[in-house]
Design an enzyme around this catalytic site. Structure first.
Site, PDB file in Angstrom:
ATOM      1  N   ASP A 176      -1.766   9.741  12.421  1.00  0.00           N
ATOM      2  CA  ASP A 176      -1.874   8.547  11.749  1.00  0.00           C
ATOM      3  C   ASP A 176      -0.501   8.036  12.321  1.00  0.00           C
ATOM      4  OD1 ASP A 176      -2.494   6.937   9.253  1.00  0.00           O
ATOM      5  OD2 ASP A 176      -0.252   7.318   9.054  1.00  0.00           O
ATOM      6  N   GLU A 199      -4.057   7.383  16.487  1.00  0.00           N
ATOM      7  CA  GLU A 199      -4.141   5.774  16.008  1.00  0.00           C
ATOM      8  C   GLU A 199      -3.195   4.836  16.449  1.00  0.00           C
ATOM      9  OE1 GLU A 199      -4.282   3.546  11.764  1.00  0.00           O
ATOM     10  OE2 GLU A 199      -2.782   5.167  12.048  1.00  0.00           O
TER      11      GLU A 199
END
Length: 537
Positions: free
Chosen positions: A202, A271
């Site tokens: 993330d 990401e």
């Protein structure tokens, strides 16, 4: 000995948002045993891996992306034993398990932060990003939070500000401190030792900040695409030069990769939300010594259409060199693609699916995408996402793509739970339930299963090169090549039939599903509205 350590190249990864997948214990919240109970369904899709959104111990201010214990399962999701069973059962079905690691920040309830904020001289004092105020008491610089307002929050105990790129309850860890890096890598190793096959990382470009805390310059153009925010968010008004994507991040990614290399067959997908996301993807995946693959927000905005897809893919292909992309057109952070790209027919959704699954790279598919689910329309009183509550009504947040999975049209709460779910089931979703589509040969679900099953055996699609050809407006034509084999993909991304002149005559690719195929007239290919053709050249 790992049978195929490079399984991730060309793999299809199915994202499960556990809160909304299946509730096994009747509390209205999906859980890990619920995922285990539905593994046969996931396997029936012919995907390769499951990406689990966070299930770690958390106060749930950002629904698991605010971690208070990196080595445990939050009780609402089950136990570590439940996780171990999930891995074991997934592996029996030849499904890999990837978990969501939130490395750049923790919850403010994590013991590390509790200790860090207690004083300026405790052992964890420098584990987070602290800074003195300016002489007038204002924050150290102009950095903004993705969720709105200043990225700095005042703490009365230390009489300092701490950095939070997201919610105030998500303080940023100080990766300039070697102890923090060691701890984070140790936590990653904990899950590797439990048998996970990889990690979705993330906000991985947020780990480091500029130690001089220099102000970000203004953005020359307020753009939403690559940084993953909308134009009503002031975050889009800055060029994020100093608050993320710092050069030190590269060396940390090399350390992370070195750890994973000790566990053959494991992988990472990062990401990337950045002003220059495609270049950052290239930087982070090149050389075989950092991330295995990465995805950006470029295909996760409202921008779409043949020209946009062509430009985006060509740009990343031009930058990547030896890197590897991962493509996604939907996830837990953006409106459902069926709504975002104005899909008005199942054939249109199938065309988007065919494009996604024939690009060079790996693919992430978000739960419900295979059902063609639209964005749920929720009332303000139903919202729980702090992002949406802050920017209402112009932006309604992420709850609309996080509503419960619809399993059965004739059961209460669509078979997700016996209790009232944490978010309501959207009425329009009942007719798209798994039970309904399972019985229909031409459904979106049937198309995903058939196309993914066929794709599994197409090494040219899994690992081949890609090259675009000129084609009429609203169409995409590209070839995938591996060795001396070449396959042509043609897509009509419009409501009108189109005839495309081809350089050669194609022969039908064996085994493609029934909804794939156009009409050849010599070297001309005619495709109906949202038509798809895949041919051997």
């Amino acid at each position: 000995m790992i049978k195929n350590p490079d399984w991730w190249r060309g793999a299809v990864i199915y994202q499960v948002y556990p809160r909304s997948f299946y509730d096994s214990n009747g509390d209205g919240i999906g859980d890990l045993p619920g995922v285990t109970a539905k593994l046969d369904y996931i396997a029936s899709l012919n995907v390769d891996a499951i990406w689990l959104s966070p299930f770690f111990t958390s106060p749930m201010k950002d629904f698991g992306y605010d971690v208070s214990d990196y080595r445990n399962v939050d009780p609402i999701f089950g136990t570590l034993e439940d996780f171990d069973e999930l891995i074991a059962e997934a592996h029996k079905r030849d499904l890999k398990i990837m978990i969501d690691q939130v490395l750049s920040h923790s919850s403010d309830q994590h013991p590390w932060f509790v200790e860090s904020r207690a004083s300026r001289d405790n052992p964890k004092a420098d584990w987070y990003v602290w800074a003195d105020p300016k002489s007038d008491g204002t924050p150290p610089n102009n950095w903004l939070s993705v969720f709105g307002g200043s990225a700095w929050a005042w703490d009365s105990r230390r009489k300092q500000y701490y950095l939070h790129n997201f919610l105030t309850s998500q303080p940023d860890l100080n990766f300039h401190n070697p102890e923090v890096q060691e701890q984070v890598l140790s936590d990653v190793k904990f899950w590797l030792d439990r048998g996970v096959d990889g990690f979705r990382l993330d906000a991985i470009n947020f780990c480091f900040h500029d130690p001089k805390l220099r102000d970000n310059p203004a953005s020359k153009a307020v753009a939403e695409g690559s940084i993953g925010v909308r134009k009503e968010n002031p975050y889009a008004y800055q060029f994020h030069k100093y608050d993320k994507t710092q050069p030190e991040n590269i060396e940390f990614l090399k350390r992370l990769r070195a750890l994973l290399d000790q566990y053959p067959g494991t992988t990472t997908v990062g990401e990337i939300g950045d002003d220059n996301s495609l270049q950052t993807m290239a930087d982070y995946t090149s050389g075989g010594d950092k991330l295995h693959m990465a995805y950006s927000f470029d295909l996760l905005t409202e921008q779409h259409g043949a020209d946009f897809f062509h430009k985006t893919v060509n740009t990343i292909e031009g930058k990547l060199t030896d890197g590897w992309p991962c493509w996604a057109i939907g996830n837990h952070d953006v409106a459902r693609v069926a709504t975002r790209w104005n899909a008005t027919s199942e054939q249109q959704l199938k065309a988007y699916m065919a494009m996604l699954l024939t690009l060079r790279g790996s693919v992430c598919i978000y739960q419900g995408e295979e059902l063609g689910l639209t964005e749920a329309e929720l009332q303000y009183e139903d919202l729980v996402d702090p992002y949406g509550i802050t920017f209402w009504p112009e932006y309604k947040g992420r709850d609309g793509c996080r509503t419960p999975m619809v399993w059965h049209h004739k059961e209460s709460h669509a078979g997700f739970s016996d209790a009232r779910p944490w978010l309501p089931v959207y009425d329009d979703h009942y007719n798209a339930a798994v039970a309904v589509q399972h019985a229909e040969d031409n459904s979106v679900l049937a198309a995903y299963r058939a196309f993914l099953g066929w794709r599994k055996d197409q090494s040219i699609l899994l690992k081949g090169d890609i090259e675009f050809s000129k084609s009429p407006k609203n169409t995409l034509v590209y070839t995938r090549s591996l060795g001396d084999e070449t396959v042509m993909v043609a897509l009509n991304l419009s409501e009108s039939a189109v005839t495309i002149p081809m350089p050669g005559v194609g022969s039908p690719e064996p085994g493609t599903p029934d909804f794939v195929g156009g009409q050849w007239h010599g070297k001309d290919l005619t495709l109906g509205p949202w038509g798809i053709d895949i041919a051997r050249l």
